[in-house]
Design a protein around this motif. Structure first.
Motif, PDB file in Angstrom:
ATOM      1  N   ALA A  68      36.287  36.012  50.641  1.00  0.00           N
ATOM      2  CA  ALA A  68      36.866  34.814  49.938  1.00  0.00           C
ATOM      3  C   ALA A  68      36.418  34.810  48.651  1.00  0.00           C
ATOM      4  N   GLU A  69      35.237  35.284  48.410  1.00  0.00           N
ATOM      5  CA  GLU A  69      34.575  35.304  47.295  1.00  0.00           C
ATOM      6  C   GLU A  69      35.049  36.392  46.128  1.00  0.00           C
ATOM      7  N   LEU A  70      35.308  37.443  46.824  1.00  0.00           N
ATOM      8  CA  LEU A  70      35.851  38.696  45.989  1.00  0.00           C
ATOM      9  C   LEU A  70      37.472  38.151  45.630  1.00  0.00           C
ATOM     10  N   ARG A  71      38.155  37.781  46.479  1.00  0.00           N
ATOM     11  CA  ARG A  71      39.463  37.264  46.185  1.00  0.00           C
ATOM     12  C   ARG A  71      39.447  36.094  45.134  1.00  0.00           C
ATOM     13  N   GLN A  72      38.634  34.957  45.368  1.00  0.00           N
ATOM     14  CA  GLN A  72      38.595  34.042  44.439  1.00  0.00           C
ATOM     15  C   GLN A  72      38.224  34.838  42.869  1.00  0.00           C
ATOM     16  N   VAL A  75      41.230  36.498  41.192  1.00  0.00           N
ATOM     17  CA  VAL A  75      42.270  35.505  40.684  1.00  0.00           C
ATOM     18  C   VAL A  75      41.791  34.963  39.529  1.00  0.00           C
ATOM     19  N   GLU A  76      40.616  34.528  39.475  1.00  0.00           N
ATOM     20  CA  GLU A  76      39.784  33.686  38.177  1.00  0.00           C
ATOM     21  C   GLU A  76      39.819  34.885  37.198  1.00  0.00           C
ATOM     22  N   LYS A  77      39.749  36.248  37.366  1.00  0.00           N
ATOM     23  CA  LYS A  77      39.606  36.976  36.247  1.00  0.00           C
ATOM     24  C   LYS A  77      41.183  37.442  35.839  1.00  0.00           C
ATOM     25  N   GLY A  78      42.007  36.654  36.373  1.00  0.00           N
ATOM     26  CA  GLY A  78      43.682  36.933  35.942  1.00  0.00           C
ATOM     27  C   GLY A  78      44.290  37.947  36.790  1.00  0.00           C
ATOM     28  N   LEU A 122      50.768  32.713  46.169  1.00  0.00           N
ATOM     29  CA  LEU A 122      50.043  31.898  47.134  1.00  0.00           C
ATOM     30  C   LEU A 122      48.587  31.614  46.696  1.00  0.00           C
ATOM     31  N   TYR A 123      47.824  32.301  46.099  1.00  0.00           N
ATOM     32  CA  TYR A 123      46.618  32.155  45.704  1.00  0.00           C
ATOM     33  C   TYR A 123      46.489  31.194  44.316  1.00  0.00           C
ATOM     34  N   ILE A 131      40.383  28.507  54.439  1.00  0.00           N
ATOM     35  CA  ILE A 131      39.864  29.671  55.299  1.00  0.00           C
ATOM     36  C   ILE A 131      40.787  30.952  54.655  1.00  0.00           C
ATOM     37  N   LEU A 132      42.111  30.619  54.352  1.00  0.00           N
ATOM     38  CA  LEU A 132      42.966  31.714  53.744  1.00  0.00           C
ATOM     39  C   LEU A 132      42.147  32.628  52.944  1.00  0.00           C
ATOM     40  N   TRP A 133      41.397  32.205  51.907  1.00  0.00           N
ATOM     41  CA  TRP A 133      40.731  32.934  51.009  1.00  0.00           C
ATOM     42  C   TRP A 133      40.108  34.041  51.865  1.00  0.00           C
ATOM     43  N   SER A 134      39.508  33.780  53.205  1.00  0.00           N
ATOM     44  CA  SER A 134      38.694  34.700  53.764  1.00  0.00           C
ATOM     45  C   SER A 134      39.632  35.617  54.627  1.00  0.00           C
TER      46      SER A 134
END
Length: 189
Positions: A68-72, A75-78, A122-123, A131-134
């Protein structure tokens, strides 16, 4: 030296450059378009991406934890997560995903003629608490062949954690969160 020896034994010394160092720190700006990171934690992968000399066009990431943290972070990094897969090897379940820098979507993403990627973003609107981030929002949408087995595995992991808690811990936030995740996962089947 071991890697160099192996590369030479395969006759690839003119094609493979062996470097000893920390992640992408051993690369120079402009050297790479993308990178593959597998078999380590999501937090370490985040650090490797962060400490590299530049934001690469794409990353293929297969985190063992911290999904979850890696996906977030990506996405935050563009970056846009354009593909997710589930695989099973020697009885273990793994997931991996492709993150493409937003300005490179036309090259690697949904507009490419050879595209195998999802056209969903989707993100972009997914709440941070989902929970979909995980588990993978694209996986949940596509429900590939191993989906139900993967969800059952995630439920099993959380149920084992709950079963290992004492009666005194059954009213803690952690217990409630694990039970909530089990319920959410069951609804994803």
């Amino acid at each position: 030296e071991s890697a160099r020896s192996y590369v030479e034994s395969c006759g690839l010394a003119d094609k493979v450059d062996c470097r000893l160092g920390d992640g992408l720190k051993v690369t120079e700006k402009g050297e790479l378009n993308g990178a593959i990171c597998c078999g380590m934690g999501g937090f370490l992968m985040r650090d490797i991406v962060e400490e590299g000399p530049e934001s690469l066009e794409f990353y293929v990431l297969q985190p063992q934890n911290g999904q979850a943290e890696l996906r977030q972070y990506m996405v935050e990094k563009g970056y846009r997560i354009v593909k997710e897969i589930i695989m099973k090897d020697m009885g273990k379940m793994y997931t991996a995903f492709v993150a493409v820098r937003s300005d490179c979507i036309d090259t690697y993403g949904d507009n490419a003629s050879y595209s195998i990627y999802s056209d969903d973003a989707l993100y972009d609107t997914l709440p941070k608490t989902s929970i979909l981030w995980s588990v993978g929002a694209l996986l949940a949408k596509e429900k590939p062949a191993l989906w139900n087995e993967y969800v059952d595995f995630l439920i099993y992991q959380r149920q084992c954690a709950l079963d290992g808690m004492t009666v005194e811990l059954s009213h803690t936030e952690k217990y409630k969160q694990l039970q909530h995740e089990i319920d959410e996962l069951a609804n994803l089947r």
